[in-house]
Design an enzyme around this catalytic site. Structure first.
Site, PDB file in Angstrom:
ATOM      1  N   CYS A  86     -11.182  -0.292  -2.123  1.00 41.00           N
ATOM      2  CA  CYS A  86     -12.404  -0.747  -1.530  1.00 41.00           C
ATOM      3  C   CYS A  86     -13.312  -0.142  -0.961  1.00 41.00           C
ATOM      4  CB  CYS A  86     -11.736  -1.297  -0.156  1.00 41.00           C
ATOM      5  SG  CYS A  86     -10.887  -3.231  -0.321  1.00 41.00           S
TER       6      CYS A  86
HETATM    7  C1  BEZ Z   1      -7.531  -1.758  -2.207  1.00 42.43           C
HETATM    8  O1  BEZ Z   1      -8.412  -1.637  -1.934  1.00 42.43           O
HETATM    9  O2  BEZ Z   1      -7.201  -0.918  -2.767  1.00 42.43           O
HETATM   10  C2  BEZ Z   1      -6.182  -2.652  -2.416  1.00 42.43           C
HETATM   11  C3  BEZ Z   1      -6.353  -3.221  -0.980  1.00 42.43           C
HETATM   12  C4  BEZ Z   1      -5.365  -4.321  -1.262  1.00 42.43           C
HETATM   13  C5  BEZ Z   1      -4.293  -4.232  -1.944  1.00 42.43           C
HETATM   14  C6  BEZ Z   1      -4.267  -3.315  -3.055  1.00 42.43           C
HETATM   15  C7  BEZ Z   1      -5.311  -2.492  -3.059  1.00 42.43           C
END
Ligand code: BEZ
Length: 212
Positions: free
Chosen positions: A45
């Site tokens: 994100c």
């Molecule tokens: C991420 O944004 O890195 C992420 C969020 C939830 C699960 C896996 C990755």
């Protein structure tokens, strides 16, 4: 009932990192891309938000506002923005909705319980100035989105709404489009496509992008 193409995008009021908004009023007469992020302070994100901040002008060129939502509160988002700016070497320039009670996530069906019952999936909703949902894309949390693809979809929707064309597989702006099969009147074909077209089959007719 899940949000479907052609539906009016659910309206809501929420706090964001740029103040409280009523969603439809915030969109105004623009297009909007609403995208969900599973959680604050997560790596994928963080890269996505930085990428969109760097592409903001590309969205603006398409008369489109961008807004993100994540199931944490605005105070948490504000802390996270510091990390996004530091690691992605950019300034955040669009709002993130605080959604600690998952009101927005529920309205838009962004939580898919068989994937995770607490985090959202990576949803993208394309909303037009009449507040209709025109496209949706869903990725798992583990796959960061390709925002060039999101711009490409926006280009396709905006083009095909004004001309009687559709965009073929892997189409990119500037490439040939297909004429909608329902258009068969020879006079109208001539008027709408003065550059002509190539009929590979009666239903598969390629024409140069009509607005160039
Ligand atoms: C991420 O944004 O890195 C992420 C969020 C939830 C699960 C896996 C990755």
């Amino acid at each position: 009932m899940a949000v479907q193409l052609g539906d009016t995008a659910p309206d809501f009021e929420a706090d964001t990192t740029e103040g409280r908004i009523r969603f439809h009023q915030w969109i105004g007469d623009k297009w909007c891309v609403l995208m969900s992020h599973p959680k604050d302070f997560t790596p994928v994100c963080t890269t996505e938000l930085g990428t969109v901040a760097k592409l903001k002008q590309e969205f603006e060129k398409r008369n489109c506002k961008v807004i993100a939502v994540s199931v944490d509160d605005v105070q948490s988002h504000k802390g996270w923005i510091g990390d996004i700016e530091e690691t992605q070497k950019t300034k955040m320039n669009f709002p993130i909705i605080g959604d600690p009670d998952r009101k927005v996530a529920s309205l838009y069906g962004m939580i898919h319980p068989n994937a995770s019952d607490t985090l959202t999936v990576r949803s993208v909703f394309f909303i037009d100035p009449n507040k209709k949902v025109r496209a949706m894309i869903t990725y798992p949390a583990s796959t960061g989105r390709d925002f060039n693809e999101i711009l490409r979809v926006l280009d396709s929707i905006q083009l095909t709404e004004n001309y009687k064309v559709a965009t073929p597989a892997n189409w990119k702006p500037g490439e040939d489009c297909v004429i909608v099969p329902s258009l068969t009147d020879p006079e109208e074909l001539k008027r709408r496509f003065p550059k002509g077209y190539k009929a590979l089959k009666p239903y598969l007719r390629l024409t140069p992008q009509p607005n160039l």
